[in-house]
Enzyme design. Sequence first.
Site, PDB file in Angstrom:
ATOM      1  N   ARG A 216      28.101  60.647  42.582  1.00 41.20           N
ATOM      2  CA  ARG A 216      28.411  59.534  41.657  1.00 41.20           C
ATOM      3  C   ARG A 216      29.916  59.381  41.486  1.00 41.20           C
ATOM      4  NH1 ARG A 216      27.929  60.465  36.634  1.00 41.20           N
ATOM      5  NH2 ARG A 216      25.901  61.516  36.683  1.00 41.20           N
TER       6      ARG A 216
ATOM      7  N   TYR B 239      32.926  32.570  39.877  1.00 36.98           N
ATOM      8  CA  TYR B 239      31.609  32.865  40.431  1.00 36.98           C
ATOM      9  C   TYR B 239      30.571  32.996  39.307  1.00 36.98           C
ATOM     10  CZ  TYR B 239      28.153  35.584  43.060  1.00 36.98           C
ATOM     11  OH  TYR B 239      27.009  36.036  43.640  1.00 36.98           O
TER      12      TYR B 239
ATOM     13  N   ASP C 165      39.695  37.534  42.398  1.00 37.01           N
ATOM     14  CA  ASP C 165      38.482  37.718  43.201  1.00 37.01           C
ATOM     15  C   ASP C 165      38.774  37.088  44.558  1.00 37.01           C
ATOM     16  OD1 ASP C 165      35.997  37.517  44.450  1.00 37.01           O
ATOM     17  OD2 ASP C 165      34.929  37.367  42.547  1.00 37.01           O
TER      18      ASP C 165
HETATM   19  C1  PLP Z   1      28.938  37.422  45.819  1.00 43.57           C
HETATM   20  C2  PLP Z   1      30.143  37.334  44.983  1.00 43.57           C
HETATM   21  C3  PLP Z   1      30.354  38.256  43.939  1.00 43.57           C
HETATM   22  C4  PLP Z   1      29.364  39.317  43.562  1.00 43.57           C
HETATM   23  O1  PLP Z   1      29.120  40.216  44.572  1.00 43.57           O
HETATM   24  P1  PLP Z   1      27.714  40.993  44.780  1.00 43.57           P
HETATM   25  O2  PLP Z   1      28.032  41.901  45.899  1.00 43.57           O
HETATM   26  O3  PLP Z   1      26.684  39.965  45.076  1.00 43.57           O
HETATM   27  O4  PLP Z   1      27.431  41.709  43.497  1.00 43.57           O
HETATM   28  C5  PLP Z   1      31.538  38.134  43.218  1.00 43.57           C
HETATM   29  N1  PLP Z   1      32.432  37.163  43.479  1.00 43.57           N
HETATM   30  C6  PLP Z   1      32.255  36.261  44.462  1.00 43.57           C
HETATM   31  C7  PLP Z   1      33.292  35.221  44.704  1.00 43.57           C
HETATM   32  C8  PLP Z   1      31.106  36.311  45.243  1.00 43.57           C
HETATM   33  O5  PLP Z   1      30.929  35.399  46.218  1.00 43.57           O
END
Ligand code: PLP
Length: 389
Positions: free
Chosen positions: A54, A106, A178
Amino acid sequence: MGSNKRKDELRKGVNTRVIHHKDNFSEETGSIMPPIFPTSTFVHGNECGFDYTRSGNPNFRILESVLSELEECQFACVFSSGVAAITAIVSSLKAGDLILCEENLYGCTVRLFEQVFHRFGLKSIWIDFTDSNVQEVISNHNPAMIWIESPTNPLLKIIDIEKICDLANKMKIPVVVDNTFATPILQRPLKLGATLSLTSTTKYINGHSDALGGAVCTESLEWRDKLNFSQKALGLNPSPFDCWLITRGIKTLPLRLERQINNASKIANQLADNPLIKSVIYPFRNDHPQCKLAKRQMTLGGAIITATLDANQTQTYSFCKSLRFFKMAESLGGIESLVCHPATMTHASVSKETKEKIGITDSLLRFSVGCEDFEDLISDLYQALEILS
Ligand SMILES: *Cc1c(COP(=O)(O)O)cnc(C)c1O
């Protein structure tokens, strides 16, 4: 690693870096591929410092090492999904803190902030980061963190990362970017001043739609420690096997993207010329409102195209269903092409008013362009468009 050694490592091209990374634990055996370490625990006091999976595992370390080489930064920390990576960052804040967010984040990020962390006293405010008075908005709110995404999903709005980071850095506000849509191949948020660069490795980084993962890259030792703490304290760790799959997937990331982007830019141009398509959004097309900024901030335009059909929702759905190669599915970034109807899929939980406000209409579609042959993809789109004519 000493800074000279690090410079040496970084002098390698990106294709070489993702294929030949250090820390692959295979020097002793001669194995070309790293092994998988499916162990929950480790002998106390071992040389590598592992104790319990973990809080760390050799497969996490291998993936972290290639991700930090790819992003050209000091540290990376891996998680079980993109949402787990978001959770890790947000859980470092406290009740009463405010996150200033781009209004087009997102969908699952929005849900996590509003429906989970809100109950723990965290506040979030949503603004348009392309607004010219953004400096004033930041000063007025004095947030504990700024959260942006560029290009945004699904409207591919481009946010000026460097400008936002300059403003935030002066006020000592950490900025999270992001970077899932662009990937470190096209855009390096840390180089533009961001504190944390987040990626859902589920998407382009793994690229084969067979594993979930998330990662956060940073130059800050303090943030690396906070992220490692969340990984073990909240149980946000990935599985060794998923890390191994993503480490394998990443080796072809530059190759895959090159082909996907080549396909996407050609498809975007052809769709834009088609009378059955009302509009096409693609960051590197001259008709994109932030095309200049996109070209400055990203090396290429990416492999996502958003388009509005000249059709109602039923027709839009029939169009999607008659596509052969673009499967109708959530997610993006894999080698296979996908189409998504945001209004009823990724943004289904968003209210009708918000959808209208941000421009997610019933005839809007998001295409994640894959590695198939361009001719097959374009003829697939044309044959499906015939049902509209
Ligand atoms: C898919 C996505 C996420 C989340 O990721 P997961 O792996 O599905 O939890 C976050 N930000 C963006 C821009 C995404 O496309």
